[in-house]
Design an enzyme around this catalytic site. Sequence first.
Site, PDB file in Angstrom:
ATOM      1  N   SER A  11       5.141  -2.076  -6.831  1.00 54.40           N
ATOM      2  CA  SER A  11       5.576  -3.481  -6.861  1.00 54.40           C
ATOM      3  C   SER A  11       4.742  -4.248  -7.871  1.00 54.40           C
ATOM      4  O   SER A  11       3.519  -4.349  -7.732  1.00 54.40           O
ATOM      5  CB  SER A  11       5.401  -4.115  -5.483  1.00 54.40           C
ATOM      6  OG  SER A  11       5.435  -5.523  -5.629  1.00 54.40           O
ATOM      7  N   HIS A  36       9.529  -1.994  -8.613  1.00 55.36           N
ATOM      8  CA  HIS A  36       9.919  -2.891  -7.525  1.00 55.36           C
ATOM      9  C   HIS A  36       9.602  -4.328  -7.948  1.00 55.36           C
ATOM     10  O   HIS A  36       8.453  -4.651  -8.279  1.00 55.36           O
ATOM     11  CB  HIS A  36       9.154  -2.522  -6.255  1.00 55.36           C
ATOM     12  CG  HIS A  36       9.581  -3.246  -5.026  1.00 55.36           C
ATOM     13  ND1 HIS A  36      10.698  -2.898  -4.297  1.00 55.36           N
ATOM     14  CD2 HIS A  36       9.034  -4.308  -4.383  1.00 55.36           C
ATOM     15  CE1 HIS A  36      10.820  -3.712  -3.256  1.00 55.36           C
ATOM     16  NE2 HIS A  36       9.817  -4.585  -3.294  1.00 55.36           N
ATOM     17  N   ASP A  38       9.584  -8.128  -6.767  1.00 55.48           N
ATOM     18  CA  ASP A  38       9.612  -8.996  -5.584  1.00 55.48           C
ATOM     19  C   ASP A  38       9.948 -10.426  -5.985  1.00 55.48           C
ATOM     20  O   ASP A  38       9.147 -11.102  -6.628  1.00 55.48           O
ATOM     21  CB  ASP A  38       8.243  -8.960  -4.888  1.00 55.48           C
ATOM     22  CG  ASP A  38       8.066  -7.699  -4.065  1.00 55.48           C
ATOM     23  OD1 ASP A  38       8.976  -7.379  -3.276  1.00 55.48           O
ATOM     24  OD2 ASP A  38       7.022  -7.039  -4.217  1.00 55.48           O
ATOM     25  N   MET A  40      10.676 -14.193  -4.817  1.00 58.49           N
ATOM     26  CA  MET A  40      10.382 -15.084  -3.674  1.00 58.49           C
ATOM     27  C   MET A  40      10.687 -16.524  -4.050  1.00 58.49           C
ATOM     28  O   MET A  40      10.328 -16.958  -5.154  1.00 58.49           O
ATOM     29  CB  MET A  40       8.911 -14.973  -3.299  1.00 58.49           C
ATOM     30  CG  MET A  40       8.485 -13.556  -2.956  1.00 58.49           C
ATOM     31  SD  MET A  40       6.738 -13.508  -2.568  1.00 58.49           S
ATOM     32  CE  MET A  40       6.503 -11.767  -2.260  1.00 58.49           C
ATOM     33  N   HIS A  69      14.051  -6.904  -5.059  1.00 52.49           N
ATOM     34  CA  HIS A  69      13.958  -7.265  -3.637  1.00 52.49           C
ATOM     35  C   HIS A  69      14.026  -8.785  -3.541  1.00 52.49           C
ATOM     36  O   HIS A  69      13.064  -9.476  -3.871  1.00 52.49           O
ATOM     37  CB  HIS A  69      12.633  -6.706  -3.095  1.00 52.49           C
ATOM     38  CG  HIS A  69      12.357  -7.024  -1.670  1.00 52.49           C
ATOM     39  ND1 HIS A  69      11.123  -6.823  -1.081  1.00 52.49           N
ATOM     40  CD2 HIS A  69      13.150  -7.521  -0.678  1.00 52.49           C
ATOM     41  CE1 HIS A  69      11.165  -7.180   0.185  1.00 52.49           C
ATOM     42  NE2 HIS A  69      12.389  -7.626   0.457  1.00 52.49           N
ATOM     43  N   MET A  71      13.741 -11.929  -1.716  1.00 50.60           N
ATOM     44  CA  MET A  71      13.248 -12.616  -0.514  1.00 50.60           C
ATOM     45  C   MET A  71      13.571 -14.093  -0.698  1.00 50.60           C
ATOM     46  O   MET A  71      12.689 -14.931  -0.917  1.00 50.60           O
ATOM     47  CB  MET A  71      11.742 -12.365  -0.364  1.00 50.60           C
ATOM     48  CG  MET A  71      11.443 -10.947   0.104  1.00 50.60           C
ATOM     49  SD  MET A  71       9.721 -10.476  -0.177  1.00 50.60           S
ATOM     50  CE  MET A  71       9.814  -9.991  -1.883  1.00 50.60           C
ATOM     51  N   MET A 142      10.796  -3.580   6.086  1.00 51.00           N
ATOM     52  CA  MET A 142       9.534  -4.268   5.808  1.00 51.00           C
ATOM     53  C   MET A 142       8.487  -3.833   6.832  1.00 51.00           C
ATOM     54  O   MET A 142       8.723  -3.899   8.042  1.00 51.00           O
ATOM     55  CB  MET A 142       9.695  -5.783   5.889  1.00 51.00           C
ATOM     56  CG  MET A 142      10.464  -6.435   4.748  1.00 51.00           C
ATOM     57  SD  MET A 142       9.879  -6.064   3.080  1.00 51.00           S
ATOM     58  CE  MET A 142       8.153  -6.555   3.174  1.00 51.00           C
ATOM     59  N   GLY A 147       6.064 -11.828   1.755  1.00 50.80           N
ATOM     60  CA  GLY A 147       5.481 -13.016   1.141  1.00 50.80           C
ATOM     61  C   GLY A 147       4.288 -12.711   0.243  1.00 50.80           C
ATOM     62  O   GLY A 147       4.108 -13.343  -0.781  1.00 50.80           O
ATOM     63  N   PHE A 148       3.501 -11.716   0.644  1.00 51.62           N
ATOM     64  CA  PHE A 148       2.271 -11.453  -0.100  1.00 51.62           C
ATOM     65  C   PHE A 148       1.989  -9.950  -0.168  1.00 51.62           C
ATOM     66  O   PHE A 148       2.315  -9.220   0.770  1.00 51.62           O
ATOM     67  CB  PHE A 148       1.085 -12.154   0.575  1.00 51.62           C
ATOM     68  CG  PHE A 148       1.277 -13.646   0.640  1.00 51.62           C
ATOM     69  CD1 PHE A 148       0.908 -14.454  -0.435  1.00 51.62           C
ATOM     70  CD2 PHE A 148       1.873 -14.234   1.756  1.00 51.62           C
ATOM     71  CE1 PHE A 148       1.128 -15.831  -0.389  1.00 51.62           C
ATOM     72  CE2 PHE A 148       2.089 -15.615   1.813  1.00 51.62           C
ATOM     73  CZ  PHE A 148       1.720 -16.416   0.735  1.00 51.62           C
ATOM     74  N   ASP A 175       8.335  -0.896   2.725  1.00 52.44           N
ATOM     75  CA  ASP A 175       7.637  -1.840   1.852  1.00 52.44           C
ATOM     76  C   ASP A 175       6.588  -2.642   2.627  1.00 52.44           C
ATOM     77  O   ASP A 175       6.927  -3.357   3.576  1.00 52.44           O
ATOM     78  CB  ASP A 175       8.706  -2.789   1.261  1.00 52.44           C
ATOM     79  CG  ASP A 175       8.145  -3.796   0.265  1.00 52.44           C
ATOM     80  OD1 ASP A 175       6.945  -3.751  -0.035  1.00 52.44           O
ATOM     81  OD2 ASP A 175       8.947  -4.626  -0.210  1.00 52.44           O
ATOM     82  N   GLY A 176       5.332  -2.490   2.210  1.00 51.85           N
ATOM     83  CA  GLY A 176       4.255  -3.311   2.777  1.00 51.85           C
ATOM     84  C   GLY A 176       3.126  -2.478   3.340  1.00 51.85           C
ATOM     85  O   GLY A 176       3.346  -1.685   4.270  1.00 51.85           O
ATOM     86  N   SER A 198      -0.513  -3.188  -4.097  1.00 53.15           N
ATOM     87  CA  SER A 198      -1.952  -3.154  -4.333  1.00 53.15           C
ATOM     88  C   SER A 198      -2.492  -1.721  -4.433  1.00 53.15           C
ATOM     89  O   SER A 198      -3.384  -1.460  -5.239  1.00 53.15           O
ATOM     90  CB  SER A 198      -2.687  -3.943  -3.247  1.00 53.15           C
ATOM     91  OG  SER A 198      -2.144  -3.681  -1.991  1.00 53.15           O
TER      92      SER A 198
HETATM   93  C1  DX5 Z   1       5.776  -8.258   0.317  1.00 49.16           C
HETATM   94  C2  DX5 Z   1       6.509  -7.561  -0.814  1.00 49.16           C
HETATM   95  C3  DX5 Z   1       5.940  -6.232  -1.116  1.00 49.16           C
HETATM   96  C4  DX5 Z   1       4.510  -6.275  -1.571  1.00 49.16           C
HETATM   97  C5  DX5 Z   1       3.875  -4.985  -1.248  1.00 49.16           C
HETATM   98  O1  DX5 Z   1       6.357  -9.475   0.521  1.00 49.16           O
HETATM   99  O2  DX5 Z   1       7.880  -7.395  -0.507  1.00 49.16           O
HETATM  100  O3  DX5 Z   1       6.742  -5.528  -2.047  1.00 49.16           O
HETATM  101  O4  DX5 Z   1       4.364  -6.534  -2.929  1.00 49.16           O
HETATM  102  O5  DX5 Z   1       2.516  -5.063  -1.544  1.00 49.16           O
HETATM  103  P1  DX5 Z   1       1.458  -4.101  -0.870  1.00 49.16           P
HETATM  104  O6  DX5 Z   1       1.846  -2.710  -1.237  1.00 49.16           O
HETATM  105  O7  DX5 Z   1       0.171  -4.533  -1.503  1.00 49.16           O
HETATM  106  O8  DX5 Z   1       1.530  -4.350   0.598  1.00 49.16           O
HETATM  107 ZN    ZN Z   2       9.136  -5.953  -1.823  1.00 49.65          ZN
END
Ligand code: DX5
Ligand code: ZN
Length: 218
Positions: A11, A36, A38, A40, A69, A71, A142, A147-148, A175-176, A198
Amino acid sequence: MLKKKLLIAPSILSADFSRLEKEVNSIEKAGADWVHVDVMDGNFVPNISIGPAVTASIKKRTKLPLDVHLMINDPGFYLDDFIAAGSSIITVHCEVSNLNLIKKIKAKLAKHKIKMGISLNPATPLSQIKKFLTYADLVLVMSVNPGFGGQSFMPEVLPKIAQLRKIFKGIIEVDGGITDQTAPLVVRNGADMLVAGSYVFKAQNRTKAIERLRNAGN
Ligand code: DX5
Ligand code: ZN
């Protein structure tokens, strides 16, 4: 029978946005299968990230397919923009969708040969997407509240992945909070595709990080 290859989608939310081209090239070289993206809107989730213009710029700089993705509260309104941006998969959240919208989105994406994904938050039960499944090429489960990046994996979603695997033949993406520790758990429960922000971007060696995730399938 050959085992299906576990797909890894880093991501770019965890990338250094001031050098996005280099970051995307680096994960491509490191063996990523998908990028990926993201998206938002500061509404569906309490954060604002990337929109169609940046998505289209990424598309120009990589051969990897874009796994987008959304969101966002109004995926129908922005769909055309993300189709034009060059998405290969577009995933919408079931929490902001109804059957009518899902059918409309699916029809449009199919015309453009784009895969349709449906996502559900950790607190959303599987029953909420059952009627959508025939339209989905992919389900994105998820494993953190969206969000983060950088949050901890929520193991309570594992039974949901296992249940989904029993009733869904398409791609299951998780994801997450995915790391070399949590990847084997989700794969054992039926995941085909892992998103990792990350874990990949903060790694000293991104090739090895992707390899370690992929080995979770063995
Ligand atoms: C969260 C995102 C994820 C996020 C994953 O809202 O949809 O894609 O970037 O990050 P990590 O792998 O650091 O949890
Ligand atoms: Zn995502």
